[in-house]
Design an enzyme around this catalytic site. Structure first.
Site, PDB file in Angstrom:
ATOM      1  N   ASP A  18       0.825  -1.209   0.000  1.00 43.94           N
ATOM      2  CA  ASP A  18       0.000   0.000   0.000  1.00 43.94           C
ATOM      3  C   ASP A  18       0.861   1.261   0.000  1.00 43.94           C
ATOM      4  OD1 ASP A  18      -2.418   1.349  -0.034  1.00 43.94           O
ATOM      5  OD2 ASP A  18      -2.616   1.378   2.143  1.00 43.94           O
ATOM      6  N   TRP A  23       2.682   8.019  -2.547  1.00 47.27           N
ATOM      7  CA  TRP A  23       4.097   8.195  -2.934  1.00 47.27           C
ATOM      8  C   TRP A  23       4.176   9.098  -4.158  1.00 47.27           C
ATOM      9  CZ3 TRP A  23       6.927   7.194  -7.336  1.00 47.27           C
ATOM     10  CH2 TRP A  23       8.314   7.152  -7.206  1.00 47.27           C
ATOM     11  N   HIS A  35       2.268   3.445  -9.115  1.00 47.89           N
ATOM     12  CA  HIS A  35       2.084   2.011  -9.375  1.00 47.89           C
ATOM     13  C   HIS A  35       3.273   1.452 -10.157  1.00 47.89           C
ATOM     14  CE1 HIS A  35      -1.766   2.298  -7.551  1.00 47.89           C
ATOM     15  NE2 HIS A  35      -2.341   2.983  -8.535  1.00 47.89           N
ATOM     16  N   SER A  63      -7.342  -5.481  -5.128  1.00 41.43           N
ATOM     17  CA  SER A  63      -8.442  -6.049  -4.341  1.00 41.43           C
ATOM     18  C   SER A  63      -9.751  -5.950  -5.115  1.00 41.43           C
ATOM     19  CB  SER A  63      -8.568  -5.317  -2.998  1.00 41.43           C
ATOM     20  OG  SER A  63      -9.346  -4.150  -3.135  1.00 41.43           O
ATOM     21  N   LEU A 129      10.648 -20.572  -4.672  1.00 45.24           N
ATOM     22  CA  LEU A 129       9.709 -19.646  -4.018  1.00 45.24           C
ATOM     23  C   LEU A 129       8.348 -19.858  -4.663  1.00 45.24           C
ATOM     24  CD1 LEU A 129       9.239 -17.026  -2.209  1.00 45.24           C
ATOM     25  CD2 LEU A 129       9.601 -15.717  -4.305  1.00 45.24           C
ATOM     26  N   ARG A 177      -4.769  -1.845   8.811  1.00 41.98           N
ATOM     27  CA  ARG A 177      -5.974  -2.646   8.566  1.00 41.98           C
ATOM     28  C   ARG A 177      -5.681  -3.737   7.557  1.00 41.98           C
ATOM     29  NH1 ARG A 177      -7.678   2.664   6.912  1.00 41.98           N
ATOM     30  NH2 ARG A 177      -7.197   2.999   4.710  1.00 41.98           N
ATOM     31  N   LEU A 178      -6.616  -4.722   7.491  1.00 39.02           N
ATOM     32  CA  LEU A 178      -6.405  -5.896   6.628  1.00 39.02           C
ATOM     33  C   LEU A 178      -7.009  -5.717   5.240  1.00 39.02           C
ATOM     34  CD1 LEU A 178      -7.060  -8.767   9.206  1.00 39.02           C
ATOM     35  CD2 LEU A 178      -4.870  -7.859   8.421  1.00 39.02           C
TER      36      LEU A 178
HETATM   37  C1  IPE Z   1      -5.408  -2.723  -0.127  1.00 40.54           C
HETATM   38  O1  IPE Z   1      -5.099  -1.382  -0.289  1.00 40.54           O
HETATM   39  C2  IPE Z   1      -5.392  -3.428  -1.452  1.00 40.54           C
HETATM   40  C3  IPE Z   1      -4.085  -3.596  -2.082  1.00 40.54           C
HETATM   41  C4  IPE Z   1      -2.939  -3.257  -1.542  1.00 40.54           C
HETATM   42  C5  IPE Z   1      -4.104  -4.198  -3.374  1.00 40.54           C
HETATM   43  P1  IPE Z   1      -6.236  -0.270  -0.437  1.00 40.54           P
HETATM   44  O2  IPE Z   1      -5.523   1.014  -0.595  1.00 40.54           O
HETATM   45  O3  IPE Z   1      -7.184  -0.656  -1.498  1.00 40.54           O
HETATM   46  O4  IPE Z   1      -6.963  -0.376   0.977  1.00 40.54           O
HETATM   47  P2  IPE Z   1      -7.844   0.692   1.760  1.00 40.54           P
HETATM   48  O5  IPE Z   1      -8.879   1.206   0.815  1.00 40.54           O
HETATM   49  O6  IPE Z   1      -6.914   1.773   2.217  1.00 40.54           O
HETATM   50  O7  IPE Z   1      -8.388  -0.073   2.923  1.00 40.54           O
HETATM   51  C1  IPE Z   2      -1.522   0.231  -3.394  1.00 43.88           C
HETATM   52  O1  IPE Z   2      -1.352   1.601  -3.401  1.00 43.88           O
HETATM   53  C2  IPE Z   2      -1.833  -0.329  -4.764  1.00 43.88           C
HETATM   54  C3  IPE Z   2      -3.219  -0.767  -4.921  1.00 43.88           C
HETATM   55  C4  IPE Z   2      -4.137  -0.751  -4.005  1.00 43.88           C
HETATM   56  C5  IPE Z   2      -3.603  -1.253  -6.218  1.00 43.88           C
HETATM   57  P1  IPE Z   2      -2.587   2.603  -3.391  1.00 43.88           P
HETATM   58  O2  IPE Z   2      -2.981   2.884  -4.798  1.00 43.88           O
HETATM   59  O3  IPE Z   2      -3.667   2.115  -2.517  1.00 43.88           O
HETATM   60  O4  IPE Z   2      -1.892   3.869  -2.769  1.00 43.88           O
HETATM   61  P2  IPE Z   2      -2.514   4.861  -1.709  1.00 43.88           P
HETATM   62  O5  IPE Z   2      -2.946   4.054  -0.529  1.00 43.88           O
HETATM   63  O6  IPE Z   2      -3.657   5.564  -2.382  1.00 43.88           O
HETATM   64  O7  IPE Z   2      -1.383   5.774  -1.372  1.00 43.88           O
HETATM   65 MG    MG Z   3      -4.118   2.395  -0.540  1.00 42.28          MG
END
Ligand code: IPE
Ligand code: IPE
Ligand code: MG
Length: 236
Positions: A18, A23, A35, A63, A129, A177-178
């Protein structure tokens, strides 16, 4: 048997990758640039995982709730996943990495499904792995789907259908969080939260998380087994 991958000495680590968006925005860049930088982190972390003592690595890439994001961001993520799989398959074969995708396939573009199927087939015999990439993944849906597919539902059969238990669960990006990741499998996972945004996470952070894990006492509801050092301390 797939489950030979987890034994006393190798861990199943799950990572909620995340912080890509923050970033990028912090640097005045579009979220997609975050990304892209995140994909480079995946490459470094996968390379470092076996040396850090990880036998199974499950990465949360997309997700089932991420479909709520703007279509342009979803498209960019999907394109990056396809190109990652196409680009990395050769290196995975070389390094003995068995690649597998977990999550729903029915909502993915045919090109991505093909890239997944090809990567899975080409890397099937890897034993260095077991790399699992969670795409269109929801922990709750995974439990439902696994349960629906079982004639004899039991804790053991469900566990076998879902995958190995998580030893170490890492979340980067500063959230605690999960977010629907590996819910059943993380029943007794040790949780490590990192303030680093995923593009800034590196092999040294992975190693630090594993060190932190090794320093924890896992009880699984019992009481810790006495270690030789504890017994000596008691005798003193
Ligand atoms: C969790 O991150 C999903 C992935 C890392 C793929 P999110 O950025 O989607 O989660 P929330 O919305 O902060 O809970
Ligand atoms: C994780 O980074 C990647 C995915 C969930 C696909 P985010 O895109 O959630 O990045 P933030 O949390 O908005 O910074
Ligand atoms: Mg995120």
């Amino acid at each position: 048997m797939a489950f030979n991958f987890t034994n006393q000495s190798t861990l199943h680590a799950g990572i909620i990758m995340d912080g890509n968006g923050r970033w990028a925005l912090g640097r005045g860049l579009p979220r997609a640039a975050g990304h892209r930088a995140g994909v480079a982190t995946v490459e470094r972390v996968v390379e470092a995982a076996p040396g850090a003592g990880i036998g199974v690595l499950t990465l949360f890439a997309f997700s089932s709730d991420n479909w709520r994001r703007p279509p342009a961001e979803v498209d960019a993520l999907m394109r990056m996943l396809s190109s990652y799989l196409e680009k990395e398959v050769g290196r995975c074969v070389e390094k003995g990495v068995r690649l597998q995708a977990i999550g729903r396939r029915d909502r993915l573009a045919p090109g991505l499904c093909r890239a997944i199927a090809q990567a899975e087939a080409a890397t099937r015999s890897g034993t260095g792995l077991w790399l699992r990439i969670a795409i269109d993944y929801s922990g709750r849906d995974a439990i439902l789907a696994a349960a629906r597919g079982l004639a004899n539902l039991s804790r053991e059969s469900l566990e076998l259908a879902l995958g190995p238990p998580v030893d170490l669960l890492i979340r980067t990006g500063g959230e605690h969080r999960l977010s629907d990741f590996l819910l059943w499998e993380s029943a007794y996972a040790e949780l490590v939260f990192s303030q680093r945004m995923w593009p800034d996470f590196g092999p040294e952070d992975l190693e630090a998380a594993v060190r932190e894990f090794r320093g924890r006492v896992r009880r699984f509801g019992g009481i810790p087994a006495p270690t030789p050092r504890r017994q000596e301390a008691w005798l003193d």
